[in-house]
Design a protein around this motif. Sequence first.
Motif, PDB file in Angstrom:
ATOM      1  N   ALA A  56      -9.636 -30.824-108.272  1.00 57.04           N
ATOM      2  CA  ALA A  56      -8.620 -30.608-109.309  1.00 57.04           C
ATOM      3  C   ALA A  56      -7.222 -30.860-108.747  1.00 57.04           C
ATOM      4  O   ALA A  56      -6.368 -31.459-109.419  1.00 57.04           O
ATOM      5  CB  ALA A  56      -8.735 -29.190-109.861  1.00 57.04           C
ATOM      6  N   ARG A  57      -6.982 -30.420-107.514  1.00 47.97           N
ATOM      7  CA  ARG A  57      -5.667 -30.653-106.884  1.00 47.97           C
ATOM      8  C   ARG A  57      -5.442 -32.143-106.639  1.00 47.97           C
ATOM      9  O   ARG A  57      -4.311 -32.636-106.776  1.00 47.97           O
ATOM     10  CB  ARG A  57      -5.564 -29.860-105.578  1.00 47.97           C
ATOM     11  N   PHE A  58      -6.491 -32.861-106.268  1.00 46.48           N
ATOM     12  CA  PHE A  58      -6.391 -34.304-106.066  1.00 46.48           C
ATOM     13  C   PHE A  58      -5.958 -35.003-107.358  1.00 46.48           C
ATOM     14  O   PHE A  58      -5.041 -35.833-107.369  1.00 46.48           O
ATOM     15  CB  PHE A  58      -7.734 -34.862-105.585  1.00 46.48           C
ATOM     16  N   HIS A 114      -3.363 -30.444-116.307  1.00 47.86           N
ATOM     17  CA  HIS A 114      -3.747 -29.048-116.498  1.00 47.86           C
ATOM     18  C   HIS A 114      -5.106 -28.818-115.838  1.00 47.86           C
ATOM     19  O   HIS A 114      -6.041 -29.595-116.066  1.00 47.86           O
ATOM     20  CB  HIS A 114      -3.867 -28.703-117.982  1.00 47.86           C
ATOM     21  N   THR A 115      -5.211 -27.797-115.020  1.00 56.46           N
ATOM     22  CA  THR A 115      -6.503 -27.382-114.498  1.00 56.46           C
ATOM     23  C   THR A 115      -7.040 -26.278-115.390  1.00 56.46           C
ATOM     24  O   THR A 115      -6.410 -25.232-115.556  1.00 56.46           O
ATOM     25  CB  THR A 115      -6.389 -26.876-113.044  1.00 56.46           C
ATOM     26  N   LEU A 116      -8.192 -26.531-115.990  1.00 53.69           N
ATOM     27  CA  LEU A 116      -8.812 -25.590-116.921  1.00 53.69           C
ATOM     28  C   LEU A 116      -9.997 -24.924-116.221  1.00 53.69           C
ATOM     29  O   LEU A 116     -10.855 -25.610-115.663  1.00 53.69           O
ATOM     30  CB  LEU A 116      -9.306 -26.320-118.174  1.00 53.69           C
ATOM     31  N   ARG A 117     -10.032 -23.628-116.243  1.00 54.84           N
ATOM     32  CA  ARG A 117     -11.108 -22.913-115.561  1.00 54.84           C
ATOM     33  C   ARG A 117     -12.127 -22.388-116.567  1.00 54.84           C
ATOM     34  O   ARG A 117     -11.765 -21.861-117.607  1.00 54.84           O
ATOM     35  CB  ARG A 117     -10.537 -21.784-114.703  1.00 54.84           C
ATOM     36  N   TRP A 118     -13.371 -22.544-116.204  1.00 55.19           N
ATOM     37  CA  TRP A 118     -14.470 -22.087-117.048  1.00 55.19           C
ATOM     38  C   TRP A 118     -15.232 -20.992-116.335  1.00 55.19           C
ATOM     39  O   TRP A 118     -15.522 -21.099-115.136  1.00 55.19           O
ATOM     40  CB  TRP A 118     -15.414 -23.247-117.355  1.00 55.19           C
ATOM     41  N   LEU A 178      -7.039 -36.837-121.562  1.00 49.19           N
ATOM     42  CA  LEU A 178      -8.068 -37.424-120.703  1.00 49.19           C
ATOM     43  C   LEU A 178      -8.754 -36.317-119.921  1.00 49.19           C
ATOM     44  O   LEU A 178      -8.079 -35.486-119.309  1.00 49.19           O
ATOM     45  CB  LEU A 178      -7.462 -38.431-119.714  1.00 49.19           C
ATOM     46  N   ALA A 179     -10.078 -36.297-119.939  1.00 47.53           N
ATOM     47  CA  ALA A 179     -10.839 -35.374-119.105  1.00 47.53           C
ATOM     48  C   ALA A 179     -11.153 -36.083-117.799  1.00 47.53           C
ATOM     49  O   ALA A 179     -11.931 -37.038-117.775  1.00 47.53           O
ATOM     50  CB  ALA A 179     -12.114 -34.946-119.819  1.00 47.53           C
ATOM     51  N   VAL A 180     -10.536 -35.640-116.717  1.00 45.15           N
ATOM     52  CA  VAL A 180     -10.637 -36.332-115.431  1.00 45.15           C
ATOM     53  C   VAL A 180     -11.104 -35.350-114.364  1.00 45.15           C
ATOM     54  O   VAL A 180     -10.402 -34.385-114.048  1.00 45.15           O
ATOM     55  CB  VAL A 180      -9.285 -36.954-115.031  1.00 45.15           C
ATOM     56  N   SER A 181     -12.287 -35.599-113.817  1.00 48.75           N
ATOM     57  CA  SER A 181     -12.861 -34.704-112.808  1.00 48.75           C
ATOM     58  C   SER A 181     -12.436 -35.073-111.394  1.00 48.75           C
ATOM     59  O   SER A 181     -12.505 -34.253-110.486  1.00 48.75           O
ATOM     60  CB  SER A 181     -14.383 -34.750-112.893  1.00 48.75           C
ATOM     61  N   GLY A 182     -12.032 -36.334-111.211  1.00 52.46           N
ATOM     62  CA  GLY A 182     -11.726 -36.838-109.877  1.00 52.46           C
ATOM     63  C   GLY A 182     -12.766 -37.813-109.381  1.00 52.46           C
ATOM     64  O   GLY A 182     -12.556 -38.507-108.379  1.00 52.46           O
ATOM     65  N   THR A 218       1.072 -41.767-125.402  1.00 51.00           N
ATOM     66  CA  THR A 218       1.317 -40.915-124.242  1.00 51.00           C
ATOM     67  C   THR A 218       0.022 -40.212-123.864  1.00 51.00           C
ATOM     68  O   THR A 218      -0.909 -40.107-124.670  1.00 51.00           O
ATOM     69  CB  THR A 218       2.404 -39.864-124.536  1.00 51.00           C
ATOM     70  N   LEU A 219      -0.019 -39.731-122.626  1.00 52.59           N
ATOM     71  CA  LEU A 219      -1.250 -39.136-122.089  1.00 52.59           C
ATOM     72  C   LEU A 219      -0.986 -37.761-121.494  1.00 52.59           C
ATOM     73  O   LEU A 219       0.093 -37.510-120.941  1.00 52.59           O
ATOM     74  CB  LEU A 219      -1.850 -40.027-120.993  1.00 52.59           C
ATOM     75  N   GLN A 220      -1.972 -36.890-121.613  1.00 54.69           N
ATOM     76  CA  GLN A 220      -2.056 -35.668-120.835  1.00 54.69           C
ATOM     77  C   GLN A 220      -3.445 -35.609-120.222  1.00 54.69           C
ATOM     78  O   GLN A 220      -4.405 -36.147-120.783  1.00 54.69           O
ATOM     79  CB  GLN A 220      -1.807 -34.428-121.699  1.00 54.69           C
ATOM     80  N   VAL A 221      -3.541 -34.951-119.080  1.00 51.81           N
ATOM     81  CA  VAL A 221      -4.789 -34.956-118.315  1.00 51.81           C
ATOM     82  C   VAL A 221      -5.241 -33.527-118.052  1.00 51.81           C
ATOM     83  O   VAL A 221      -4.423 -32.645-117.774  1.00 51.81           O
ATOM     84  CB  VAL A 221      -4.604 -35.702-116.971  1.00 51.81           C
ATOM     85  N   ALA A 222      -6.552 -33.315-118.139  1.00 48.95           N
ATOM     86  CA  ALA A 222      -7.125 -32.005-117.826  1.00 48.95           C
ATOM     87  C   ALA A 222      -8.311 -32.171-116.897  1.00 48.95           C
ATOM     88  O   ALA A 222      -9.114 -33.103-117.042  1.00 48.95           O
ATOM     89  CB  ALA A 222      -7.558 -31.278-119.089  1.00 48.95           C
ATOM     90  N   THR A 223      -8.415 -31.269-115.931  1.00 48.63           N
ATOM     91  CA  THR A 223      -9.576 -31.190-115.050  1.00 48.63           C
ATOM     92  C   THR A 223     -10.213 -29.824-115.243  1.00 48.63           C
ATOM     93  O   THR A 223      -9.537 -28.803-115.137  1.00 48.63           O
ATOM     94  CB  THR A 223      -9.163 -31.357-113.577  1.00 48.63           C
ATOM     95  N   VAL A 224     -11.502 -29.822-115.559  1.00 46.36           N
ATOM     96  CA  VAL A 224     -12.221 -28.559-115.750  1.00 46.36           C
ATOM     97  C   VAL A 224     -12.823 -28.147-114.408  1.00 46.36           C
ATOM     98  O   VAL A 224     -13.641 -28.866-113.834  1.00 46.36           O
ATOM     99  CB  VAL A 224     -13.325 -28.692-116.812  1.00 46.36           C
ATOM    100  N   ASP A 225     -12.389 -27.012-113.911  1.00 53.04           N
ATOM    101  CA  ASP A 225     -12.926 -26.460-112.669  1.00 53.04           C
ATOM    102  C   ASP A 225     -13.973 -25.417-113.037  1.00 53.04           C
ATOM    103  O   ASP A 225     -13.662 -24.317-113.475  1.00 53.04           O
ATOM    104  CB  ASP A 225     -11.797 -25.824-111.847  1.00 53.04           C
ATOM    105  N   HIS A 226     -15.248 -25.789-112.867  1.00 51.73           N
ATOM    106  CA  HIS A 226     -16.334 -24.875-113.209  1.00 51.73           C
ATOM    107  C   HIS A 226     -16.544 -23.800-112.148  1.00 51.73           C
ATOM    108  O   HIS A 226     -17.254 -22.821-112.387  1.00 51.73           O
ATOM    109  CB  HIS A 226     -17.652 -25.646-113.373  1.00 51.73           C
ATOM    110  N   GLY A 227     -15.958 -24.023-110.974  1.00 53.89           N
ATOM    111  CA  GLY A 227     -16.148 -23.061-109.900  1.00 53.89           C
ATOM    112  C   GLY A 227     -17.562 -23.023-109.368  1.00 53.89           C
ATOM    113  O   GLY A 227     -17.969 -22.043-108.731  1.00 53.89           O
ATOM    114  N   LEU A 228     -18.336 -24.081-109.599  1.00 54.24           N
ATOM    115  CA  LEU A 228     -19.742 -24.094-109.177  1.00 54.24           C
ATOM    116  C   LEU A 228     -19.918 -24.722-107.801  1.00 54.24           C
ATOM    117  O   LEU A 228     -20.976 -24.572-107.194  1.00 54.24           O
ATOM    118  CB  LEU A 228     -20.584 -24.854-110.206  1.00 54.24           C
ATOM    119  N   ARG A 229     -18.893 -25.450-107.332  1.00 50.31           N
ATOM    120  CA  ARG A 229     -18.955 -26.063-106.006  1.00 50.31           C
ATOM    121  C   ARG A 229     -17.673 -25.747-105.255  1.00 50.31           C
ATOM    122  O   ARG A 229     -16.595 -25.644-105.852  1.00 50.31           O
ATOM    123  CB  ARG A 229     -19.116 -27.591-106.123  1.00 50.31           C
TER     124      ARG A 229
END
Length: 402
Positions: A62-64, A77-81, A19-23, A44-55
């Motif tokens: 991502a921590r939320f 998983h927090t994924l950084r771009w 699941l791509a979950v931004s919050g 089963t599920l795994q979750v990822a949040t992409v932190d673009h670092g733009l804001r």
Amino acid sequence: MPGPELSLPTDMRGQCLGLAVSGGGDSMALLALAGEWAKANGSTLQVATVDHGLRAESADEARFVAQVCAEHGLRHHTLRWERAADGPSNLQEAARIGRYQVLAAWAQRERLAAVCLAHTQDDCAETLLMRLARGSGIDGLAQMRTDFAREGMRFLRPLLGVSRADLREYLRREGLSWCEDPSNDDNRFQRVRVRQMIEALGLDQSALAQTAKTLRGAQEALAFYTSELAAKAVQVGPDGLMTLDRAAVLAAPQDIQHRLLARLFGGASDHPPRAEKIARVLAALEAGQGALTLSGFQIEVSQTAVVVFREPSRTPTAINYTPGAWDGRWILRGEAAGLNLAPLGESGLAARDWRGSGLHRKALLTTPALYSGEELRISPVLDPHPAVSATPLHPWSLETLR
């Protein structure tokens, strides 16, 4: 009262889904609804949040999401771009492309069956109007695909039939929280202005979304006939060399010709070459002569053959090797720890006796190769290797790659 219904393919039952979950509200509703669906369907599920670092808020968001996942026993998983120097100049476009890339790489590492995105009915309506304003044809106006492949990974959009308002109501009813992205109210962005216009004019979002869905049906019919042409007119060799049957292409209706070339030279991208560039390629095919470049490819046309090579300067730079899709044209399988993946290039070709291979020199230059420093270790196209294999993709195979 049951929540909104996810529309997920039956083959996802019993699988591990990403699941791509931004919050934000849409993705937090996806997280909750997918949790219910997974329990009912043995998945089963795994979750990822992409932190673009733009804001400044992105790290907190991502921590939320990570905290909510921890409360429900889900891996997060927090994924950084990071923006690539040679990427699109438009920041939003670069971030969108980067999001797919990091999500696909994560899903492949975790061996997930697919990644679910939280696009909604509202997104369909807004996208329809934005593309209508740009003069888009059927492909641009058609509803977002619910099931598609990108970067060698399967992506799903199970909420396209649900409105943003219904998702927010579900979250409130369940006592669930979400983060508000301030950019959603920033009318410097076209999507926000379109959203405000829809509300101001009282337009029916569900009707707009239905129009996009109807156009998707028309687009799929045209795509079917284009794929029929591709099956008989396009060949891809073991070195990635693409050849076209000139007579078969020219015998097809003009719209199908354009669609064929847009897909050939657009790969898995949502942004195929401009119509005027495709027209130049078709003019060369009609004349039976010409040498052109288009979207990172070299095209050589003669009366007897149309051959297509990847431009060496447009292939990816060296990266740490991981199995999966590479350059939108290859699938690599097998493990090779500690090696770098890069095009074979002139130096790699010089290190191998390729002349007896029967493969084309210009095509070989852009085939995948694995290096240890400057030393060529594995050239899976030239030298079949027990640990690593490289399979060229037909331009249509990304549509159904699983």
